[in-house]
Design a protein around this motif. Structure first.
Motif, short mmCIF file in Angstrom:
data_model
loop_
_atom_site.label_atom_id
_atom_site.label_comp_id
_atom_site.label_asym_id
_atom_site.label_seq_id
_atom_site.Cartn_x
_atom_site.Cartn_y
_atom_site.Cartn_z
N SER A 96 52.06 25.40 42.82
CA SER A 96 51.17 25.13 41.69
C SER A 96 51.30 26.16 40.58
O SER A 96 51.21 25.85 39.39
CB SER A 96 49.73 25.10 42.23
OG SER A 96 48.82 24.88 41.23
N GLN A 102 50.34 31.50 42.64
CA GLN A 102 51.61 31.88 42.02
C GLN A 102 52.67 31.85 43.12
O GLN A 102 52.32 31.80 44.30
CB GLN A 102 51.52 33.29 41.41
CG GLN A 102 51.32 34.37 42.46
CD GLN A 102 51.18 35.76 41.85
OE1 GLN A 102 50.22 36.05 41.18
NE2 GLN A 102 52.16 36.61 42.11
N GLY A 125 46.77 43.09 51.74
CA GLY A 125 46.76 44.50 52.10
C GLY A 125 47.76 44.90 53.16
O GLY A 125 48.00 46.08 53.38
N PRO A 168 44.79 37.47 59.59
CA PRO A 168 45.48 36.24 60.00
C PRO A 168 46.96 36.11 59.66
O PRO A 168 47.65 35.27 60.24
CB PRO A 168 44.70 35.16 59.26
CG PRO A 168 44.23 35.83 58.01
CD PRO A 168 43.95 37.26 58.40
#
Ligand SMILES: Cc1cc2nc3c(=O)[nH]c(=O)nc-3n(C[C@H](O)[C@H](O)[C@H](O)COP(=O)(O)OP(=O)(O)OC[C@H]3O[C@@H](n4cnc5c(N)ncnc54)[C@H](O)[C@@H]3O)c2cc1C
Lengths: 126, 505
Positions: B46, B78, B87, B484
């Motif tokens: 997108s 993006q 992180g 995750p």
């Protein structure tokens, strides 16, 4: 939220007030007059608390805890904790067994909390 | 090959053997794993190569009562997706995280950790990590010449995170994809999914772009890898042929939204003296060129025995230092630490040397909650898609488990004589107002064997659909406590394996 002192008292009452005192073997907080401490003769193990190197810190801690009157069971309970080998060993036993009282969120070994209350109260009476 | 959806090359009708929607951690992993096999792969993104407000706006939405970040900014639209600013905290899920647990309603992934285990090593290397040593605390500590802050074998155990550099997928794998046979469509938003007449097979996608009419792309297989908020949005918006959206026959799409609540200010740890495990115990440590951070969690046995969810406690910023000479701390933060008088007394009681407070951070596991959910609103984005509302629900039971785990950690520290812990007595009252989050969007198209309480099967295929697959943490049946992305990448590799079979002649 109210000012820091109010908040602290509220926290102290909530954390150490009724339930923790009951857990320490007492009856309802607020029923035992403060003068009872200094009228009761302290045993030798209790007297030794005053000469601990951390006595000043304990008194400072005790000042955070005392405030609603205390219960009659305090001295007997503290003496039982201190027997037979004194304060440091009793605190170590509490730590190993996970026996804590919460004061303003901090975990304090039961013996330290009891000693703090006792020292702070006795100190005020002298 | 990269192309811009706003000005695609004209000519032949658009078609792909495999369309991957979303070029984030999951989508890029899938595209790389399946490139070079003669398949016509379209990786449809997108956003552009750089972040733009216009692309971000497509992710905007509204919130329920629980405060949360602006949905346009809690992920990145993006190329590279949200790895553009993640992180890099990595840790595998534990075996118990996959298991059904009678004290966690709706728990039990349709796959076991052993099903995912073959894919974790490659996921490590994709995220530029070393060999997994997450549960190797003692060995890593020994190499770092540090002491363990709690005794092994207790209810709480010391484990590790490893930090990815962090891998920015869009930068690290851009050249490889440019040179591959994957067609990367930038600035192209999938706004609808078209189905066969029997509604069991995806036949095409509608590609929306700015300044030009939508395009239709015919497809053989489709993977939605849009992230945990946009995957349900895509399925729910695809309601031109199926009322309520695709895969939503049982009203499950978007439910069980899970995050990792971060309650940084709810506890502080007073480290007792520099010799007792610091700095390793409480700060990052490097072994070779790998960077680890210790964490503390309840052991699997303790979790089972006590019926507890997991918690991963890490020690983050160092806080005020206590000077025994003055009997006070060099600074104070009453909101986090309570009255200085108590803190100083505890510090003075706890040790003779200089002491330092550490603020801790934790992500904790939450129970799946069907009422915690992503739904569509009446507001529409510029391509006509309905925007989402995120109604994140926090449960007191989850917080109770976290606080109980902290109590156990306090006991373990005390028994080892390494630290004293403070838990804010006001934590429960502050929970909803003061909870932050990990930017981990999980559970919204959860895997399961029962379509009445899940959206995808154990392979990530949408129940009832022949060729529509999901990748990403929206698949997580339960969230575990670990961050995750490593598991997202491992799951994507497993899905790539599954798709190789689907495409095998
Ligand atoms: C500040 C921050 C810190 C984080 N730190 C960590 C961390 O330390 N450890 C960790 O494990 N995780 C961390 N995360 C989470 C991590 O970034 C995500 O788990 C991961 O990026 C998810 O990968 P994904 O591929 O599923 O989704 P994303 O990376 O979000 O990629 C999805 C892609 O799909 C595209 N897309 C969406 N809708 C459409 C559509 N309709 N058509 C076409 N394309 C579409 C988006 O533009 C995006 O590029 C952090 C996140 C944030 C925001």
């Amino acid at each position: 939220m109210s000012g820091p002192t109010d908040r602290s008292w509220r926290v102290t009452r909530r954390t150490l007030g009724l339930s923790a005192l009951a857990a320490l073997g007492g009856t309802a907080a607020g029923t035992w007059p403060r003068w009872a401490f200094w009228r009761t003769a302290a045993g030798a193990s209790l007297a030794a608390l005053a000469s601990l190197p951390q006595a000043a810190a304990l008194r400072a801690l005790g000042a955070r805890i005392v405030g609603e009157g205390m219960d009659q069971g305090l001295e007997a309970r503290l003496e039982a904790k201190l027997a037979p080998d004194g304060y440091d060993a009793a605190v170590a036993r509490d730590r190993a067994a996970g026996r804590f009282v919460t004061v303003d969120g901090w975990r304090v070994p039961e013996t330290a909390a009891l000693a703090a209350v006792w020292l702070a109260s006795a100190g005020q009476s002298r | 090959m990269f192309l811009d959806g706003r000005t695609p090359p004209g000519g032949a009708a658009l078609g792909a053997d495999l369309a991957i929607i979303g070029a984030g951690a999951a989508g890029i992993t899938l595209a790389r794993a399946l490139a070079g096999r003669g398949l016509k792969i379209a990786l449809i993104e997108s956003g552009g190569l750089e972040w733009s407000e216009a692309a971000a706006d497509l992710g905007a939405g509204s919130l329920g009562e629980q405060h949360y970040g602006d949905l346009a900014y809690v992920r990145l639209r993006q190329f590279g997706g949200t790895t553009g600013h993640w992180g890099g905290w990595c840790r595998e899920l534990d075996a118990i995280d996959f298991e059904p647990r009678d004290f966690v309603p709706l728990s039990g992934w349709p796959i076991a950790k052993s099903d995912l285990a073959p894919f974790y090593p490659e996921a490590q290397s994709i995220l530029q990590l070393g060999p997994a040593r997450y549960d190797d605390f003692a060995a890593v500590a020994a190499e770092a010449k540090a002491e363990a802050p709690i005794a092994p074998g207790g209810d709480m155990e010391a484990v590790l995170f490893e930090f990815s550099p962090p891998t920015r997928m869009g930068e690290v794998y851009r050249a490889e994809l440019e040179q591959s046979d994957v067609a990367v469509w930038l600035n192209t938003t999938v706004s609808d999914i078209r189905l066969s007449d029997d509604l069991t097979t995806v036949t095409g996608l509608v590609l929306s772009r700015d300044g030009a009419p939508p395009l239709a792309m015919a497809v053989r297989h489709v993977v939605a890898a849009c992230g945990g908020l946009s995957n349900p949005q895509l399925l729910l918006n695809a309601d031109s042929q199926v009322a309520g959206g695709i895969g939503n026959a049982h009203d499950q799409v978007g439910r069980c939204f899970a995050e990792h609540p971060i309650v940084e200010t709810f506890a502080a740890i007073l480290a007792l003296g520099p010799a007792t495990g610091a700095p390793f115990a409480f700060r990052d440590t490097s072994v070779g060129n790998r960077r680890y951070r210790p964490a503390f969690q309840p052991s699997a046995a303790a979790r089972r025995a006590k019926g507890r969810l997991s918690t991963l406690v890490t020690i983050n910023e160092p806080g005020p230092a206590f000077d025994p000479a003055t009997g006070g701390f060099d600074r104070w933060d009453e909101a986090r630490l309570g009255p200085q008088a108590t803190g100083a007394a505890i510090a003075a009681l706890s040790g003779a040397g200089p002491l330092r407070l550490h603020y801790r951070s934790a992500g904790f596991e939450t129970r799946p909650n069907p009422d915690s959910r992503v739904t569509l609103t009446a507001a529409r984005d510029r391509f006509g898609g309905r925007r989402i509302k995120l109604d994140w629900r926090l449960s007191d039971a989850d917080l109770d488990d976290y606080l109980a785990n902290l109590e156990d950690l306090g006991r373990a520290f005390a028994a080892a004589g390494t630290a004293v812990i403070r838990i804010d007595p006001e934590a429960r009252a502050r929970y909803r107002a003061d909870t932050s989050w990990g930017h981990h969007h999980m559970g919204t198209t959860r895997m399961g064997d029962d379509p009445r309480v899940s959206v995808c099967d154990g392979d990530g295929r949408v129940h009832g659909m022949a060729n529509l697959w999901i990748a990403g943490s929206s698949l997580f049946t339960t969230p575990g406590a670990a961050n995750p992305t490593l598991t997202i990448v491992a799951l994507a590799l497993r899905l790539a394996d599954r798709l190789k079979k689907a495409f095998a002649p």
